[in-house]
Design a protein around this motif. Sequence first.
Motif, PDB file in Angstrom:
ATOM      1  N   ASP A  78       0.843  -1.293   0.158  1.00 57.77           N
ATOM      2  CA  ASP A  78      -0.184  -0.039  -0.058  1.00 57.77           C
ATOM      3  C   ASP A  78       0.892   1.187  -0.007  1.00 57.77           C
ATOM      4  O   ASP A  78       0.541   2.297  -0.381  1.00 57.77           O
ATOM      5  CB  ASP A  78      -1.111  -0.088   1.128  1.00 57.77           C
ATOM      6  CG  ASP A  78      -1.856  -1.126   1.187  1.00 57.77           C
ATOM      7  OD1 ASP A  78      -2.722  -1.068   0.175  1.00 57.77           O
ATOM      8  OD2 ASP A  78      -1.907  -1.885   1.989  1.00 57.77           O
ATOM      9  N   HIS A 105      -5.343  -3.287   9.804  1.00 61.10           N
ATOM     10  CA  HIS A 105      -5.090  -1.976   9.464  1.00 61.10           C
ATOM     11  C   HIS A 105      -5.880  -0.914  10.236  1.00 61.10           C
ATOM     12  O   HIS A 105      -5.769   0.221  10.163  1.00 61.10           O
ATOM     13  CB  HIS A 105      -5.176  -1.453   8.092  1.00 61.10           C
ATOM     14  CG  HIS A 105      -6.332  -1.811   7.284  1.00 61.10           C
ATOM     15  ND1 HIS A 105      -6.454  -2.341   6.202  1.00 61.10           N
ATOM     16  CD2 HIS A 105      -7.716  -1.580   7.650  1.00 61.10           C
ATOM     17  CE1 HIS A 105      -7.669  -2.257   5.690  1.00 61.10           C
ATOM     18  NE2 HIS A 105      -8.300  -1.982   6.624  1.00 61.10           N
ATOM     19  N   ASP A 129      -8.408  -2.622  -0.695  1.00 65.28           N
ATOM     20  CA  ASP A 129      -8.804  -1.470   0.050  1.00 65.28           C
ATOM     21  C   ASP A 129      -7.917  -0.250  -0.944  1.00 65.28           C
ATOM     22  O   ASP A 129      -6.790  -0.402  -1.467  1.00 65.28           O
ATOM     23  CB  ASP A 129      -8.170  -1.078   1.117  1.00 65.28           C
ATOM     24  CG  ASP A 129      -9.070  -1.807   2.043  1.00 65.28           C
ATOM     25  OD1 ASP A 129     -10.181  -1.548   2.214  1.00 65.28           O
ATOM     26  OD2 ASP A 129      -8.541  -2.769   2.777  1.00 65.28           O
ATOM     27  N   TYR A 152      -5.972   2.953   0.188  1.00 62.76           N
ATOM     28  CA  TYR A 152      -5.630   3.828   1.082  1.00 62.76           C
ATOM     29  C   TYR A 152      -5.629   5.511   0.847  1.00 62.76           C
ATOM     30  O   TYR A 152      -5.088   5.981   0.047  1.00 62.76           O
ATOM     31  CB  TYR A 152      -3.933   3.399   1.539  1.00 62.76           C
ATOM     32  CG  TYR A 152      -3.503   4.619   2.554  1.00 62.76           C
ATOM     33  CD1 TYR A 152      -3.796   4.751   3.554  1.00 62.76           C
ATOM     34  CD2 TYR A 152      -2.526   5.428   2.024  1.00 62.76           C
ATOM     35  CE1 TYR A 152      -3.209   5.580   4.555  1.00 62.76           C
ATOM     36  CE2 TYR A 152      -1.862   6.290   2.807  1.00 62.76           C
ATOM     37  CZ  TYR A 152      -2.282   6.667   4.197  1.00 62.76           C
ATOM     38  OH  TYR A 152      -1.869   7.327   5.253  1.00 62.76           O
ATOM     39  N   TRP A 167      -9.309   3.466   5.039  1.00 68.29           N
ATOM     40  CA  TRP A 167      -9.263   2.136   4.083  1.00 68.29           C
ATOM     41  C   TRP A 167     -10.511   2.072   3.227  1.00 68.29           C
ATOM     42  O   TRP A 167     -11.501   1.583   3.911  1.00 68.29           O
ATOM     43  CB  TRP A 167      -8.860   1.021   4.743  1.00 68.29           C
ATOM     44  CG  TRP A 167      -7.512   1.235   5.536  1.00 68.29           C
ATOM     45  CD1 TRP A 167      -7.275   1.531   6.693  1.00 68.29           C
ATOM     46  CD2 TRP A 167      -6.138   1.008   4.811  1.00 68.29           C
ATOM     47  NE1 TRP A 167      -5.945   1.411   6.745  1.00 68.29           N
ATOM     48  CE2 TRP A 167      -5.122   1.509   5.766  1.00 68.29           C
ATOM     49  CE3 TRP A 167      -5.779   0.656   3.443  1.00 68.29           C
ATOM     50  CZ2 TRP A 167      -3.738   1.285   5.441  1.00 68.29           C
ATOM     51  CZ3 TRP A 167      -4.490   0.402   3.243  1.00 68.29           C
ATOM     52  CH2 TRP A 167      -3.321   0.771   4.258  1.00 68.29           C
TER      53      TRP A 167
END
Length: 754
Positions: free
Chosen positions: A66, A358, A422, A424, A579
Amino acid sequence: MKLRPVLRRAIARLMALALLPASIAGITAVSASASKPAVPTGGCQLSGPVKHVIYLVFDNTHYLRDAAGVQSDLEQMPHLLNFLTSNGTLMTNDHTILISHTAGGILSSLTGLYPDRQGINVSNSYFYFPPSKIPAFSSAFKYWTDLVDDSTGVNDPLPNMVFDGQKNTPAPWVPYTRAGCNFGGVSAANIELENTGTGPFGDMSEAFGTGSPEWNEAFASNAAPSGTAARAKALTDFVGIAIHCGSGGGICASNATNVANSRPDKLPDEPGGYLGFQALYGAKYVNPAVCAASSAQCSTVMGQKAVNNTEGQPVTDPFGQPGFPGFDGAFAKNTLGYVAQMQEAGVPVTYAYISDAHDNHTSAFPAPFNPNFPRASGPGEADYVAQLKAYDNAFAAFFARLAADGIDKSNTLFVVTADEGDHYAGGVGIPQPDGSLAYSHTNCSWTTSPACPSNQIGEVNLNIKPKLPTSTPGFVIHNDSAPTFYVNGKPDRTDPTLRKMERDVGALNAIDPYVSTNAAPVFVRMADPVGEKALHMVNTDPARTPSFTAFGNPDYFVTAANSGPSCGSNPCIDYHFAWSHGDIQPEIATNWLGLVGPGVKHQGIDSQTWTDHTNVRSTTLVLAGLRDDYINDGRALIEAIETKALPQSLIAHRATLLRLGDAYEQVNAAFGLFGTDLLTASTRALNSTDESVYNSIESSIQSLTSERDALAGQIRAALNAAAFDNQPINEQQAKAWIAQAQSLLDRASALAAG
């Protein structure tokens, strides 16, 4: 009497880990135990060497990185990553479905069905049009047989999980329980009780009956003050944990206590019928059942049995009450502790969910409210890294424990995946002395030009209502980066007022501080019911079809409230959430699938095979030697299965079969070329001010989708027959289907190009 076996198992785990490098300890421990006898599986009749099935689905856990210089989630869990790549196949070109959220993603992999056939076309919640045509709210997370309107059953009496013919979607545990296998569920979507509702159609009423002791406990618990142990009690006792017992009673009939605690496993719409089966609902009844096993790793807490996690501590809720820890508390140590204990107790099939790493889940529901937590963590942030390390430790202990039980890759099918990816939403972390990165966990708002810190974290919250003209008709949305809109009165898609609203939404600009200080489009793609149907977002309940869907810049989280957002300006950044999913971007759409066990090829990483969630079901059943009583949308991934584990019908004409599977994926999957091209065309149609252009494009999409549906239905039936009925494909027919699919792809591409 139980001390010696427990010590032996603990020593075996410690020895396995002590003698090996940490990065491979989990793998070798599993391999080294092949000579050990496996735990009993009762009357479970699976295929050949497969004696156990362990399905694990993560929430938003990533194979890809990410942020530059920060290892991905799987890289930071080497015991899991190395187990998958050294012992089987890790497919990294997997894809989720639309809308790409937890409920829909998990349920597509559980059923092998796209949302138009498993029912959850919008998640994790949705709206529907009751007779008043004023949109009403419903949750996608409900027990398998619950209704859309689970309060009165009047406003929409169809199942939440609605299938072909408006029946209830067939349940994923049925092939296993019919084969005599006990099937355990741990926090996975809709296969355990999802709420403590005591209304006429609430989970407690349906499972235990109005006025039962369990119902009375839930009624009292629901009335207790929020954020208290009393309020959490029924959730802890009855939600999130279940065992669907095998034919003949299985573990439900193994002793008098389990007989008394079991309840009918009711599936009134199940094809072929499903009478006489029982289930144990909730940790209150599952814990004593699995803790009765010899050498059980359990504790006694508050006078009740508690399953231990992989660290040897009892699994409890935030108040220390034994049982379900909450969905945000489904940490790897808790979920894997439950899975291991179920497997050891004679529940050889377990489907389980693990919370994301996360988010910092401190003070997560049902704990008392904390304005600062839960909150998102950024890539490389200390608490995020620590959580992944804890997850890795849990997998090391889990694999070693199973190895000591004789449950390993020689007799167990491991299926591991995530619900979706996801995006970020945040800046770049500031390096810290300990090697971690730090982020600004404060809201950021602005009057004219944003001045958020470079390490800002959080989604850009946009309240769309005040941004639209005052003449816009009344509406609600499913809050998301890809909001679905439900317009009061349920107007026809060609209604002039609705068409103007779509254009207004499509033209909306706002400032995304992560991109620029200048305003830019909020939404990148749009679809009304015509485009939604092409994407499998229209199920058999017409009351649930959104008026239209707008797919946004994934930094945004879009709401439609009378005030707000709560973080300040409109838009503003809320640090609690960073996210983003639900949307169409590659980092959200692309996923991974790990397979290990008898019949699985040892290929390491397969980044080439294009697959999606619907293929998990067929692949698992082929390897387990079972079948569903309906036709799956997915296909068996013969790319990952050894030839010796395939029926002859999946070996014949292999090259053509692979080409057919690929053509089928691209023309039928939501994220295949056909779907993404038609979404591009749909966007142009909805944004057009020329209604003749709109009508022409919509007509083309309808025609192509109808042709696609007919072709996909034929291919789907043939692939299912090859996988489960030993009927080889007709090679000439398959080649004709491939040509038809290519023609559809070409025409969809041309329509997208304009």
